[in-house]
Design an enzyme around this catalytic site. Structure first.
Site, PDB file in Angstrom:
ATOM      1  N   CYS B  85      22.363  17.801  49.043  1.00  0.00           N
ATOM      2  CA  CYS B  85      21.712  18.126  50.308  1.00  0.00           C
ATOM      3  C   CYS B  85      22.524  17.587  51.485  1.00  0.00           C
ATOM      4  CB  CYS B  85      20.265  17.643  50.317  1.00  0.00           C
ATOM      5  SG  CYS B  85      19.289  18.442  51.613  1.00  0.00           S
ATOM      6  N   HIS B 202      17.960  19.605  45.118  1.00  0.00           N
ATOM      7  CA  HIS B 202      17.783  18.175  44.833  1.00  0.00           C
ATOM      8  C   HIS B 202      17.535  17.891  43.350  1.00  0.00           C
ATOM      9  CE1 HIS B 202      17.448  16.438  48.903  1.00  0.00           C
ATOM     10  NE2 HIS B 202      16.988  17.621  49.244  1.00  0.00           N
ATOM     11  N   GLU B 204      17.638  15.078  41.862  1.00  0.00           N
ATOM     12  CA  GLU B 204      16.920  13.812  41.686  1.00  0.00           C
ATOM     13  C   GLU B 204      15.406  13.983  41.845  1.00  0.00           C
ATOM     14  OE1 GLU B 204      18.430  14.697  44.345  1.00  0.00           O
ATOM     15  OE2 GLU B 204      17.356  13.986  46.118  1.00  0.00           O
TER      16      GLU B 204
END
Lengths: 83, 226
Positions: B85, B202, B204
């Site tokens: 990002c 993303h 994560e």
């Protein structure tokens, strides 16, 4: 040394989509304005001291190359005036 | 292996990344950018967020901070580097990867789940998947539209530098399943080396089982396979 103002104008390269400009154009049209197209640009006014207008222009160009513009998507031009 | 997660002023996915990596038994530590990288870094992550308030352009300021010189040197030495990002925007702005991530076609901030097609499975970041796999993953960005000169994009495609593209749940790509207007639906690319990659979505946020799908684990596991 002379004081100059270098004006750096950074704009998207021709053909690169500019959603912010399109949105701005639509807003103007909603207000009743007639227009064909709208392009937006960023303008930086840099005050600096240099030996000559050329030297001021060269330094401002380097600023554009290294930070103010992203060469992948931007073109830029530099104008120098004595302060 | 300890992944250094670089925190800039305005990073906000640094702790998420740390939690996700630790869940995968990959050591991670958050490094304040002014402190510089540890000696002999073994992995580097550029996390998401809004470094320097996205002033000038997203990632522009962080990309020119002194620690990024160290990151470029480490990347050239083969240290795995992943930008997510805002970290992807920083990666492109700093020249780790080519192209630029700029204003979404919609001109809006978009926060939603999307599907990605894995374009190759022989990079560290995609080795956990098979080519053609479809993974579900969130995006959260206002400036995620991948932009690059058409000729250069063709070269990058010839060089197999595109690792993820936006697609539908069946793996079909095209303008209808392109959340931000990225050229050729590009969501993630690698740099000169396969050990350097950036992506806008993303991973994560889809790693911890407590919070939902875990399709992103494979990307982060790249630190171990790199």
């Amino acid at each position: 040394m002379t004081g100059y103002t270098a004006t750096v104008t950074v704009r998207l390269k021709h053909g690169v989509l500019d959603p912010e400009a399109e949105t701005t154009q639509q807003a103007l049209e909603r207000l009743g304005f007639e227009l064909e197209d709208l392009r937006a640009a960023d303008r930086f006014e840099v005050d600096l001291e240099a030996e000559s207008a050329d030297a001021a222009s060269e330094r401002a160009s380097e600023m554009a190359e290294r930070l103010l513009a992203n060469p992948t998507i931007h073109d830029y031009d530099v104008e120098v005036d004595e302060r | 292996m300890t992944v250094s997660i670089i925190r800039f002023g305005g990073s906000n996915c640094d702790r998420d990344a740390e939690r996700a990596l630790e869940h995968l038994d990959i050591d991670a530590e958050i490094v304040w950018h002014e402190d510089g990288l540890p000696e002999d870094p073994s992995g580097i992550m550029l996390p998401g967020g809004f470094s320097y308030g996205d002033y000038l352009r997203a990632g522009a300021m962080a990309a020119r901070s002194p620690i990024m010189e160290e990151v470029r040197e480490a990347a050239a030495d083969g240290v795995p580097v992943l930008g997510v990002c805002n970290g992807a925007q920083i990666g492109c702005e700093s020249g780790l990867t080519e192209g630029a991530f700029t204003t979404n076609e919609s001109a809006r901030f978009q926060c939603e789940h999307v599907y990605l097609r894995v374009e190759r499975d022989d990079t560290p970041w995609t080795a956990a998947y098979e080519e053609g796999d479809v993974i579900e993953i969130p995006i959260a960005h206002g400036e995620g539209r991948y932009e690059i000169d058409d000729d250069r994009l063709a070269e990058l495609e010839d060089e197999d530098r595109i690792i993820f593209r936006y697609c539908d749940e069946n793996g079909e790509t095209g303008p209808d399943v392109n959340p931000n207007g990225s050229k050729h639906n590009v969501a993630g690319v690698i740099g000169d080396r396969e050990t350097v990659a950036v992506l806008m979505p993303h991973p994560e946020r889809v790693t911890l089982p407590d919070v939902g799908p875990t399709d992103g684990q494979g990307v982060l596991q790249g630190f171990e396979s790199a």
